[in-house]
Write an enzyme that holds these catalytic residues in place. Structure first.
Site, PDB file in Angstrom:
ATOM      1  CB  ALA A  13      43.518  64.173  23.083  1.00 29.84           C
ATOM      2  NE  ARG A  18      45.976  54.435  36.341  1.00 28.60           N
ATOM      3  CZ  ARG A  18      46.832  53.586  35.770  1.00 28.60           C
ATOM      4  NH1 ARG A  18      46.675  53.233  34.503  1.00 28.60           N
ATOM      5  NH2 ARG A  18      47.847  53.102  36.456  1.00 28.60           N
ATOM      6  N   GLY A 105      52.526  61.972  24.072  1.00 27.20           N
ATOM      7  CA  GLY A 105      53.036  62.966  25.010  1.00 27.20           C
ATOM      8  C   GLY A 105      53.338  62.420  26.380  1.00 27.20           C
ATOM      9  CG  ASP A 106      50.989  59.149  27.848  1.00 33.79           C
ATOM     10  OD1 ASP A 106      51.474  58.804  26.748  1.00 33.79           O
ATOM     11  OD2 ASP A 106      49.917  58.679  28.289  1.00 33.79           O
ATOM     12  NE  ARG A 426      81.132  96.991  67.782  1.00 30.42           N
ATOM     13  CZ  ARG A 426      82.110  96.200  67.361  1.00 30.42           C
ATOM     14  NH1 ARG A 426      81.848  95.237  66.509  1.00 30.42           N
ATOM     15  NH2 ARG A 426      83.342  96.371  67.786  1.00 30.42           N
TER      16      ARG A 426
END
Length: 452
Positions: A13, A18, A105-106, A426
């Site tokens: 949350a 930072r 979660g981090d 060609r």
């Protein structure tokens, strides 16, 4: 003994200011996968009955990431501390009776094995009320401290509220916890915010349980496993740690990394035995490398499959859908996308193969491109077994070059070429004897006259 049910609450949350990013902090990638999903994968190894991610700022991004996995979310509208965050998951776990892991979660590198150790300790003979994951960092800094006797927790305190003696402790609180669901929310309901930050701290449940005469336990892990991400620099540190572990595993499983520190893996890279990886190779997600492959320096692979004994690079790029069959070879400055290079086929230099099928043993000359996009649609090029495509050729899709056919160098092929045929497309060569000398004389005269 019947295994107990497991639930996981993952806190995500926080605003992550930072990071200075519009992307939610927990969705920043490590090894090509959002760090939150690394943690979700580890939890999945425990086969949990329920998983809940607590969201707040930027909730739409996080919800979109976990919804396809069937993971519930709970909203923390105000960030009032970790205890308050966990309490928001109560409704999502209504009716659940089992063990709850509280994760962050981090903090993406926590392994399933460590989670299992926490749960096992929760059901030790002394039946601790909670189990906290502790660690001893080189610099304890502002981490919350754990005062313990053996593995029994005597006191837990946040750094802001700790005395000088308590701050001298080296055992720190990672924030991760295992607790029975029957205890968790009852204890959280008693947590107050009479502290320096005015927040509801999750660790307070340990001391509340102690006041009830129920001790808690701490188990320890390496500081690297519980490293968190609050900045881009910390994210880079997590990436470096993950890569170092993955490189060591690749070498232990039989691959040779000539300069390990320069090789970068993705979260799902599969590497066989006797693979040689030269310096400065990068793997994006979705790469599978079979046994005996050589990947030369400065190559980049993503979404590609490389068969046994094949060779890639140097300076090659394999994009999603690229398949090298056994013994095939792509050389320097070759790019493949959604293309198959058949067994033993070669594209040794300066070639683009997009939306193409190249048969076994075919040879693709330098500077060849498959012209697969007309500005609106993609079309396929098919090159048969044993075909030879001369240098600097353009194959305008959709087109088929038959087995054993030869395309003369410098050709632009717009129609199918039959098997074993020669295709020359060609302009005829026009040679004018003496023209160059006369041209130089004329230009020299103009220059001498002051004309341009």
């Amino acid at each position: 003994m019947t295994p107990r049910s497991i639930a996981a609450i993952i806190l995500a949350a926080g605003k992550g200011t930072r990071m200075q990013s519009d992307l939610h902090k927990v969705l920043h990638p490590v090894a090509g996968r959002p760090m939150l999903l690394h943690l979700v994968d580890s939890v999945a190894a425990l086969a949990p009955d329920r998983s809940v991610v607590v969201v707040g700022a930027g909730r739409q991004q996080v919800e979109a990431a976990v919804a396809p996995l069937g993971i519930a979310t709970a909203h923390q509208a105000q960030q009032l501390g970790t205890g308050h965050a966990v309490a928001q998951a109560e409704a999502a776990l209504d009716g659940f009776d089992g063990d709850v892991l509280v994760l962050y979660g981090d903090v993406p590198l926590v392994s399933a094995a460590t989670m299992r150790r926490m749960l096992d300790r929760l059901h030790g003979e002394d039946a601790p009320a909670t189990v906290v994951l502790g660690f001893r960092p080189a610099d304890p800094g502002a981490y919350g401290r754990i005062v313990a006797e053996g593995d029994r927790i005597v006191k837990m305190v946040e750094f802001k509220d700790a005395t000088a003696e308590e701050r001298a402790q080296t055992l720190c609180n990672s924030g991760l916890m295992a607790v029975r669901s029957s205890d968790l929310f009852a204890l959280l309901a008693r947590v107050g915010n009479d502290n320096a930050a005015g927040e509801y701290y999750l660790p307070d449940v340990v001391m509340l349980a102690a006041a009830d005469g129920r001790a808690s336990a701490v188990i320890e892990t390496d500081a690297a496993e519980v490293a968190g991400v609050n900045s881009r620099a910390e994210l880079a540190g997590i990436e470096a740690a993950w890569q170092a572990t993955r490189r060591a595993r690749a070498m232990a499983e039989g691959a040779t990394l000539v300069a390990p520190e320069t090789v970068w893996f993705a979260h799902d890279t599969q590497i066989g035995r006797d693979v040689v990886i030269e310096p400065n190779v990068v793997f994006g997600p979705g790469v599978r490398i079979a046994d005996g492959v050589t990947i030369r320096a400065f190559s980049h692979l993503a979404g590609a499959s490389v068969g046994e004994g094949a060779e890639v690079g140097p300076y090659a790029r394999l994009r999603p859908g690229a398949v090298l069959e056994p013994q095939a070879k792509v050389g320097n400055f070759v790019e493949m996308k959604n293309a198959v290079l058949g067994r033993g086929a070669k594209a040794n230099h300066l070639t683009y193969l997009g939306d193409a099928e190249v048969g076994a043993g075919a040879n693709i000359g330098a500077g060849t491109i498959t012209c697969n996009y007309n500005g609106f649609l993609k079309n396929r090029t098919r090159i048969g077994e044993g075909a030879f495509v001369g240098s600097n050729s353009a194959l305008v899709a959709p087109v088929t070059i038959g087995a054993g056919a030869i395309v003369a160098a410098g050709s632009v092929i717009t129609r199918d070429v039959a098997p074993d045929a020669l295709a020359v497309a060609r302009a005829a060569q026009d040679v004018r004897p003496g023209w160059a000398a006369r041209f130089r004389e004329a230009m020299a005269a103009l220059k001498a006259a002051g004309k341009r």
